[in-house]
Design an enzyme around this catalytic site. Structure first.
Site, PDB file in Angstrom:
ATOM      1  N   ARG A   1      54.227   6.170  28.002  1.00 30.86           N
ATOM      2  CA  ARG A   1      54.269   5.231  26.881  1.00 30.86           C
ATOM      3  C   ARG A   1      52.969   4.436  26.790  1.00 30.86           C
ATOM      4  O   ARG A   1      52.568   4.005  25.725  1.00 30.86           O
ATOM      5  CB  ARG A   1      55.474   4.296  27.047  1.00 30.86           C
ATOM      6  CG  ARG A   1      55.777   3.454  25.835  1.00 30.86           C
ATOM      7  CD  ARG A   1      57.178   2.889  25.871  1.00 30.86           C
ATOM      8  NE  ARG A   1      57.516   2.245  27.118  1.00 30.86           N
ATOM      9  CZ  ARG A   1      58.725   1.747  27.397  1.00 30.86           C
ATOM     10  NH1 ARG A   1      59.696   1.865  26.509  1.00 30.86           N
ATOM     11  NH2 ARG A   1      58.970   1.157  28.544  1.00 30.86           N
TER      12      ARG A   1
ATOM     13  N   VAL B   1      60.763   6.376  18.462  1.00 29.07           N
ATOM     14  CA  VAL B   1      60.859   7.142  19.710  1.00 29.07           C
ATOM     15  C   VAL B   1      60.535   6.284  20.930  1.00 29.07           C
ATOM     16  O   VAL B   1      59.881   5.250  20.841  1.00 29.07           O
ATOM     17  CB  VAL B   1      59.915   8.365  19.684  1.00 29.07           C
ATOM     18  CG1 VAL B   1      60.296   9.305  18.572  1.00 29.07           C
ATOM     19  CG2 VAL B   1      58.456   7.944  19.552  1.00 29.07           C
ATOM     20  N   GLU B   2      60.997   6.755  22.086  1.00 27.25           N
ATOM     21  CA  GLU B   2      60.807   6.108  23.385  1.00 27.25           C
ATOM     22  C   GLU B   2      61.218   4.641  23.361  1.00 27.25           C
ATOM     23  O   GLU B   2      60.544   3.766  23.886  1.00 27.25           O
ATOM     24  CB  GLU B   2      59.346   6.267  23.842  1.00 27.25           C
ATOM     25  CG  GLU B   2      58.988   7.714  24.161  1.00 27.25           C
ATOM     26  CD  GLU B   2      57.653   7.851  24.857  1.00 27.25           C
ATOM     27  OE1 GLU B   2      57.147   6.858  25.381  1.00 27.25           O
ATOM     28  OE2 GLU B   2      57.121   8.963  24.874  1.00 27.25           O
ATOM     29  N   GLY B   3      62.344   4.379  22.713  1.00 24.72           N
ATOM     30  CA  GLY B   3      62.863   3.016  22.617  1.00 24.72           C
ATOM     31  C   GLY B   3      62.491   2.398  21.283  1.00 24.72           C
ATOM     32  O   GLY B   3      61.319   2.148  21.018  1.00 24.72           O
TER      33      GLY B   3
END
Length: 877
Positions: free
Chosen positions: A373, A495-497
Site C-alpha cells: 500500500r 481497493v485495499e480498504g
C-alpha cells in the site's frame, strides 16, 4: 514579591515541562518555590505540601499503592481493548517519522537522513527501455473499448520481461528491484493506461510472490517463485468477500483441518470453503492465494480448535475451484473477478509457510499489505495527478476563448494551480515513503494515510482537469487522454480498504496506538495476564506519559504565543519558518491526540468524524514534511520556493480548520475549550495561498520549461502528433513558436481587419492585408493546424459503438523493435517552418544548436483554391 514569585513559578514550570524533567527535579523546584512562599509570609505547611507529596511519590512502593494501582484500574475501563487481529496488525508494522510527529518534537535528522530518490543503473535502464517499450505498445482506447483487456502482445511482453516479478529476488529468477524502482515503473505504465498499471501493480503488491519470499517453505519457493518471476504463473490473492468488505478480519471463509484423499492417499489437510469477490487478476490467474479462518475441531495440529486466519496457495485449475468470471470495475479493462469453492480438500503443503505459519495469516497479510500500500496506490494516484497536469497545462495554453489562452483566466488558473501544488507534494510523499520501505520499514500508519490522501487528491485533480477541458474531456474515444483515469478513480479509492474507513477508522486509531510513545505500552500492561508484572510496566509507562503530557501542554502553548519563533529548524534559509511551524503543529497534534484518546477511550472507534479530522492533521503534517525534504534533496531549487510556500500555506490552513472541527465537536465542554486556549490562544488565523500566488503558479506551466518537466517527471512522454498526448506536446511547441506572430494576428482580428469565417482563408486575408508575410503565415498555419488537432474530439459511425459492431481487421502487429530515443525538443523544432525557432521561449531556445530548423517552406504559399464540395451522403438507415 508575590508577583515575582509567580513569574518565577511560571518560568520554572515551563522549563521543567518542556524538558520533560524527572520527578526529583520537580520535587526540588517545589521545595524552592515553597521556601520563597514562606519568606513571603505564607504558612510553612501549605507552602511545602506540594514538595512533600511529590517527594513521597518518588518512592516506588508508596507510589504503586497510592497512585499507580488506582490509575491502573481507572485506565483499564477507559482505554480501548486491543483485539487479537488489531494486535497482529500493530505488531506487523513499524514506526518511523510518524512517531516523531506523534511525539510533538520532531527530530529533523530522522527525516533528512532518509535516503533521497535512489535507483540502480540496471533499474534506470529498465525504465528507459523495457518500460518505454511497454508504454509504446499500449493503445488505451483499444484496451478499454475494443478488448476490455490488454493486448496479447502486451501481456506476453510483461511476462517475458519480468514485470510481474519485480519484487522477487534475483536468487529466485525475479528482477529484485527496490521499492522506489517498482513505484516508478508502475507510475510510468499507469500514465499510459491505468488498466496496464494495475495489472503490473498487483503481483508486486499483495500477492503470493512476496508472501512466498518471506514465509514460504523451501519447497514452495523452489516450486513457484521462478515460475511467478518468469510469468509462467499469473497470481492473484483473494481476501475480500461479499459480507466482510473492509472488515477482512471478519471473513466467513473457513478451512477445517481433517483427513482426506490427495493423489490417491489418505492425507492430513484442510477442507476449504470460500466466497470472494473483487479479486484482481482472478479471471486469468493460474495460482490462487486465499485467506481463511482455520478451525481444527479435533486439535490434529496441536494448536487448539480455533487456529485463526491462515493463508493457502491453490492452483486455479484445482478440482472444486470456481474461477474465471470477471467483474467490470468502473469499465476499467484490468482483470478482476470472483472466486468460490465448497469443501475443497487440499493437503497441508498448500498452506503458505506450512503448518508452522497456520494461524499467523493476519500478521503476514498486514506486513505485506502495508508495504504494498505504501508503494502501489501512491504510485497510481501520484502519476494520475502528474499526467493531468502535463496534459491540462498544455491544453490550457493551446485552447483559446475570448482570444486568450484559457489558462490565463483566473477561473482556470485556480484549479490549474491545485494541479501544480499536488503534483509537487504527492510526488514528494511517494518518493519519501518508497525510500522508507527500501530502508527496511513497514510503515503501516503512513501507508494508510498516504493511500487515502493520494487517491482522494487523484479524484479532485482529475475533476479539475475535466473541468478545464470541458466538452473536450467528456467525449470518450481514441483521442481522449483523461477519461480513463477519471473513470478508474473510484477503483483506487475503494481497493485495499475503502478511503472512508481508512480515514475515519484506521489511520488515527491505529496511529495513536502504534506511534504514540507511551500509549501502546500502557495498553499492553493493562492486558497483561500477570497483574503484578502489568502494574510494574504500567507504572513505568504512566510516569513517562505524565512527563510527555506536561511537555505537550507547555510546548503547545509556548509555541503558539511566540508564533513558532523558538521552535526547532534544521536550516536557516527562506523556508526555515515552515520547519518551525511544522514543529509547532506537531506539538499541538501530540497534545490534542493524547487528550482525545484518553477522553474518548474505546469510543474513539465510534467517534469517526473526530478520528477522521485527527487523521487529516497527521497526514497534512506528513505531506508538509515530505515537501520540505524534497526541496532539500533536489538541491534547493530557487524556482520551487514559490510552489512550496503555497503548499505550506494551504496545509497549515487545513490543519487549523481540522483542529477547530475537533474542538467544536468534542463532547466535553471543559476539555475542548482548554485545548482551544492551549493551541490557539489568539485564535486560528491561517490562510491558504492567495489568488495572486495561485495565478502565478498556473502561469509557470503554460509553456515548455524545465519546471514543467520536473513537475511531471515519470509520465510517459512523446512528441508524436499522431499520439493522443503527443499531439499536445507537438502543438504546444508550435503555438509557442507562433507567439509573437499571433500577437499581431490577434490585434488585427480585434480591430476588425481580419475575421474568422468558414468560407474564407483568414491567413490569405492576412497576407493580402499586409499584416503577415508568407513565412509568418506558414508558422501560424502550423500552429493553427496543431491546435485544431488538439481540440478535435472523436465521432463514430452509426452503430459503431453498438454491441454487435465488428471493427475492421487490423494488420498483424510487427515484432517489437528496440526502443528508439524519444524525439527531443530540438528534433521537434526541426520540423517547424523556417525561422520558427526565433519565436520559441528563451528556456527552450538557449539549448538549440545554431542551425536547427529545416526549411520546409521555400516559396510563398500559393493562394488556396476552393475544391468542389462533395454532395452529402444519404443518412444511414
Amino acid at each position: 514579591m508575590t508577583f515575582l514569585i509567580l513569574i518565577i513559578a511560571i518560568v520554572v514550570f515551563f522549563t521543567l515541562a518542556l524538558r520533560q524533567s524527572p520527578l526529583w527535579q520537580w520535587v526540588l523546584a517545589m521545595l524552592v518555590f515553597g521556601i520563597l512562599c514562606i519568606i513571603n509570609g505564607a504558612g510553612w505547611f501549605w507552602a511545602l505540601l506540594p514538595a512533600i507529596i511529590l517527594g513521597v511519590l518518588t518512592i516506588k512502593p508508596i507510589r504503586m499503592v497510592v497512585l499507580s494501582s488506582w490509575v491502573f484500574a481507572l485506565t483499564k475501563k477507559m482505554l480501548p481493548k486491543v483485539s487479537s487481529t488489531e494486535q497482529e496488525a500493530l505488531d506487523a508494522g513499524t514506526v518511523g517519522w510518524d512517531a516523531d510527529l506523534f511525539s510533538g518534537r520532531p527530530k529533523w535528522d530522522n527525516l533528512l537522513n532518509i535516503r533521497p530518490l535512489t535507483i540502480s543503473d540496471e533499474e534506470q535502464a529498465f525504465l528507459d527501455n523495457e518500460t518505454e517499450q511497454a508504454c509504446e505498445m499500449i493503445d488505451d482506447w483499444d484496451t478499454r473499448n475494443n478488448r476490455a483487456d490488454l493486448s496479447p502482445e502486451l501481456w506476453q511482453f510483461l511476462k517475458d520481461k519480468g514485470f510481474l516479478g519485480m519484487l522477487i529476488s534475483k536468487e529466485h529468477g525475479g528482477l529484485g528491484f527496490c521499492a522506489q524502482a517498482q513505484s516508478m515503473i508502475v507510475s510510468k505504465i499507469a500514465s499510459r493506461s491505468v488498466a496496464a498499471g494495475i495489472t503490473v501493480m498487483v503481483p508486486n503488491s499483495l500477492g503470493p510472490g512476496e508472501l512466498l519470499e518471506k514465509y514460504g517453505t523451501d519447497s514452495q519457493k523452489k516450486k513457484y517463485l521462478r515460475r511467478l518471476a518468469e510469468g509462467k504463473e499469473v497470481p492473484c490473492f483473494a481476501l475480500t468477500g461479499p459480507t466482510a468488505g473492509s472488515d477482512a478480519a471478519g471473513m466467513p471463509d473457513v478451512g477445517v483441518v481433517t483427513y482426506g484423499t490427495y493423489k490417491g492417499k489418505k492425507t492430513l489437510g484442510v477442507n476449504l470453503s470460500w466466497d470472494k469477490r473483487y479479486i484482481t487478476l482472478a479471471p486469468v490467474s493460474t495460482l490462487l492465494g486465499l485467506a481463511v479462518n482455520l478451525f481444527d475441531p479435533e486439535n490434529l495440529l496441536g494448536k487448539g480448535e480455533n487456529i485463526g486466519i491462515t493463508l493457502a496457495l491453490v492452483p486455479s485449475d484445482y478440482p472444486g475451484v470456481e474461477i474465471g468470471l470477471r467483474h467490470y470495475p468502473s469499465r476499467s479493462a484490468f482483470m478482476n473477478g470472483p472466486t468460490k469453492g465448497k469443501d475443497v480438500f487440499v493437503p497441508m503443503e498448500f498452506l503458505i509457510g506450512g503448518v508452522e505459519y497456520a494461524g499467523q495469516g493476519w500478521r503476514m497479510l498486514m506486513e505485506c499489505l502495508s508495504t504494498g500500500r505504501a508503494i502501489s496506490l501512491p504510485a497510481i494516484g501520484t502519476v494520475s495527478i502528474k499526467s493531468a497536469l502535463r496534459t491540462t497545462s498544455a491544453y490550457a495554453r493551446i485552447r483559446r476563448q475570448f482570444n486568450i489562452p484559457i489558462g490565463i483566466m483566473e477561473g482556470v488558473a485556480d484549479p490549474l494551480s491545485s494541479l501544480v501544488k499536488d503534483a509537487y507534494m504527492f510526488e514528494a510523499s511517494r518518493v519519501l515513503t518508497a525510500s522508507m520501505v527500501d530502508e527496511g520499514e513497514k510503515p503501516s500508519v503512513i501507508s494508510a494515510l498516504l493511500k487515502y490522501r493520494t487517491t482522494e487528491a487523484m479524484r479532485d485533480r482529475n475533476n479539475d482537469a475535466m473541468d478545464i477541458h470541458g466538452g473536450r474531456a467528456i467525449q470518450d474515444g481514441p483521442k481522449n487522454y483523461l477519461f480513463s483515469s477519471y473513470a478508474a478513480t473510484p477503483v483506487a479509492i475503494t481497493v485495499e480498504g475503502a478511503n472512508i474507513l481508512t480515514r475515519t477508522l484506521i489511520t488515527f486509531a491505529q496511529g495513536s496506538l502504534r506511534a504514540h510513545p507511551y500509549l501502546y505500552s500502557e495498553i499492553q500492561a493493562l492486558q497483561n495476564d500477570d497483574k503484578e508484572e502489568g502494574l510494574n510496566d504500567f507504572d513505568k509507562a504512566f510516569g513517562g506519559h505524565v512527563k510527555y503530557m506536561l511537555g505537550n501542554i507547555a510546548g503547545s502553548f509556548f509555541h503558539a504565543i511566540t508564533f513558532s519563533k523558538f521552535a526547532s529548524t534544521p536550516f536557516d534559509h527562506d523556508l526555515a519558518k515552515y520547519y518551525k511551524k511544522l514543529h509547532r503543529y506537531s506539538q499541538s497534534f501530540a497534545l490534542v491526540a493524547d487528550w482525545v484518546v484518553i477522553y474518548l477511550g474505546g469510543a474513539i472507534k465510534r467517534k469517526q468524524m473526530i478520528s477522521g479530522r485527527m487523521a487529516d492533521i497527521l497526514s497534512d503534517l506528513y505531506l508538509m514534511s515530505a515537501t520540505l525534504k524534497r526541496f532539500e534533496d533536489e538541491g534547493r531549487i530557487k524556482e520551487d520556493v514559490q510552489i512550496i510556500e503555497a503548499i505550506m500555506k494551504d496545509r497549515i490552513a487545513a490543519i487549523e480548520s481540522s483542529f477547530i472541527g475537533v474542538f467544536r465537536n468534542l463532547p466535553n465542554f471543559f476539555l475542548r475549550n482548554i485545548m482551544r486556549v492551549l493551541v490557539f490562544p489568539f485564535g486560528a488565523h491561517a490562510h491558504s495561498a492567495s489568488d495572486k500566488e495561485n495565478t502565478k503558479l498556473a502561469r509557470l506551466v503554460l509553456s515548455p520549461s524545465e519546471l514543467r518537466d520536473r513537475l511531471t517527471h515519470g509520465v510517459y512522454l512523446t512528441f508524436d502528433p499522431n499520439d493522443r498526448t503527443g499531439v499536445l506536446e507537438d502543438a504546444l511547441l508550435k503555438v509557442e513558436a507562433a507567439k509573437d506572430i499571433e500577437s499581431k494576428f490577434l490585434k488585427a482580428i480585434k480591430k476588425g481587419t481580419l475575421t474568422r469565417r468558414l468560407d474564407r482563408d483568414i491567413f490569405e486575408d492576412a497576407i493580402a492585408a499586409g499584416i503577415l508575410n508568407s513565412n509568418e503565415v506558414a508558422i501560424m498555419r502550423a500552429a493553427d493546424a496543431a491546435t485544431k488537432e488538439v481540440v478535435k474530439v472523436d465521432d463514430f459511425e452509426a452503430g459503431e459503438l453498438g454491441q454487435n459492431y465488428t471493427p475492421p481487421k487490423k494488420k498483424p502487429v510487427a515484432k517489437v523493435k528496440p526502443v528508439a530515443k524519444k524525439a527531443s525538443v530540438k528534433q521537434v523544432v526541426k520540423k517547424l517552418p523556417v525561422k520558427a525557432e526565433q519565436h520559441l521561449p528563451a528556456k527552450v531556445k538557449k539549448n538549440l544548436p545554431a542551425k536547427t530548423t529545416k526549411k520546409l517552406v521555400k516559396k510563398p504559399a500559393k493562394k488556396a483554391t476552393k475544391k468542389p464540395v462533395a454532395k452529402p451522403k444519404k443518412p444511414a438507415k
